[in-house]
Design an enzyme around this catalytic site. Structure first.
Site, short mmCIF file in Angstrom:
data_model
loop_
_atom_site.label_atom_id
_atom_site.label_comp_id
_atom_site.label_asym_id
_atom_site.label_seq_id
_atom_site.Cartn_x
_atom_site.Cartn_y
_atom_site.Cartn_z
N LEU A 33 -22.58 -86.66 1.45
CA LEU A 33 -22.62 -85.89 0.21
C LEU A 33 -22.72 -84.39 0.46
O LEU A 33 -23.41 -83.95 1.39
CB LEU A 33 -23.82 -86.35 -0.63
N HIS A 37 -20.39 -83.28 -4.65
CA HIS A 37 -20.91 -84.55 -5.18
C HIS A 37 -22.14 -84.29 -6.05
O HIS A 37 -22.32 -84.93 -7.09
CB HIS A 37 -21.34 -85.49 -4.05
N GLN A 153 -6.28 -89.23 -8.22
CA GLN A 153 -7.22 -90.35 -8.28
C GLN A 153 -7.84 -90.44 -9.69
O GLN A 153 -7.94 -91.53 -10.27
CB GLN A 153 -8.31 -90.17 -7.24
#
Ligand code: PAF
Length: 281
Positions: A33, A37, A153
């Site tokens: 992370l 994030h 995505q």
């Protein structure tokens, strides 16, 4: 903060939270992370009462020659970061927990995932949609938060949610960048100092393409060529540079409406992606 290893426990936890009338936001990650994030965790906390972060390096979205085995897995550090940022639970399943040995069911989006990363990473988005659907079934979120660095995505997941009627709202967050413009990515840790410096050419080329288009530039071929030359002359090896319609991700015939310029390029062995949105109405 609860650390949950099993799907059945995750489902139990989420069902219990829902029974108390609480809403749940999921931040799906593959760990390692970074601040990008953690900004998604902040966004999740602003959207729902319970924040669940999933950490799972999903083998089915890696190609046979890709970096699955060397993908960084600093689990203890990730858990500490989630705890510090105020996540309520981390879902941390093993690969065996997520996939039965004879698992044979896939979820595949077939339009938006054809080009860009889908073309150079065959099977990648099938792995992504399948795991995201499984994470939704485990964490039962009302909301799921994704970053715009992975623009394709995010669009593919939105389409899956729409087409399969998942009761999940998809929330997107702007790409988080270093001060010098490099998009945060777990893969940045692979870059040497020199490669990292050269990789700044991605953002530089995207920004000058955007300003050329906003100043009236009309020639898709010329804009593409100048991006390719900006990145190649900095030592990057182009995977793709595409100028597409930001809605359907099809190649943009002309430079009007909502456009996305998306790039994937290698610096050394590391493949980086980035994009820029342009609204020219
Ligand atoms: O963006 C990622 O980190 C992954 O593709 C995701 C969405 C967590 C699925 O494995």
């Amino acid at each position: 903060m609860k650390v949950i290893l099993k799907i059945s426990e995750m489902q139990k936890y989420s069902a219990a939270m829902k029974k108390q009338g609480k809403t749940i936001a999921l931040v799906p990650t593959m760990g390692c992370l970074h601040e990008g994030h953690l900004k998604l965790v902040d966004k999740a906390a602003a959207c729902a009462e319970i924040v669940v972060v999933s950490i799972f390096v999903n083998p089915t979205q890696f190609g046979p020659k890709e970096d699955l085995s060397r993908y960084p897995r600093p689990v203890e550090k990730d858990l500490a970061l989630c705890r510090k940022r105020g996540a309520d639970a981390v879902f941390l399943p093993s690969a065996d927990e997520m996939y039965d040995k004879d698992s044979s069911t896939w979820i595949e989006e077939t339009m938006l995932s054809r080009g860009l990363c889908g073309k150079s990473r065959p099977g990648h988005f099938r792995g992504v949609t399948t795991i995201v659907a499984k994470l939704f079934n485990a964490a039962l979120p009302d909301i799921a938060v994704f970053g715009k660095k992975d623009y394709q995505q995010a669009q593919v997941i939105r389409r899956m949610v729409r087409d399969l009627n998942f009761p999940v709202k998809i929330v997107l967050h702007e790409t988080v960048r270093e001060n010098d413009g490099l998009a945060l990515s777990s893969r940045n840790t692979y870059l040497s100092q020199e490669e990292r410096k050269n990789a700044l050419s991605i953002r530089r080329s995207l920004k000058s393409a955007k300003s050329a288009i906003l100043k009236g530039g009309k020639n898709v071929g010329l804009i593409r060529k100048s991006i390719i030359s900006g990145i190649s002359s900095a030592g990057g090896k182009i995977d793709y540079v595409e100028i597409v319609d930001a809605g359907n991700l099809e190649p943009a015939g002309k430079l009007s409406g909502n456009i996305l310029i998306a790039i994937a390029a290698f610096f050394g062995r590391t493949r980086l992606i980035d994009n820029i949105e342009i609204n020219r109405n």
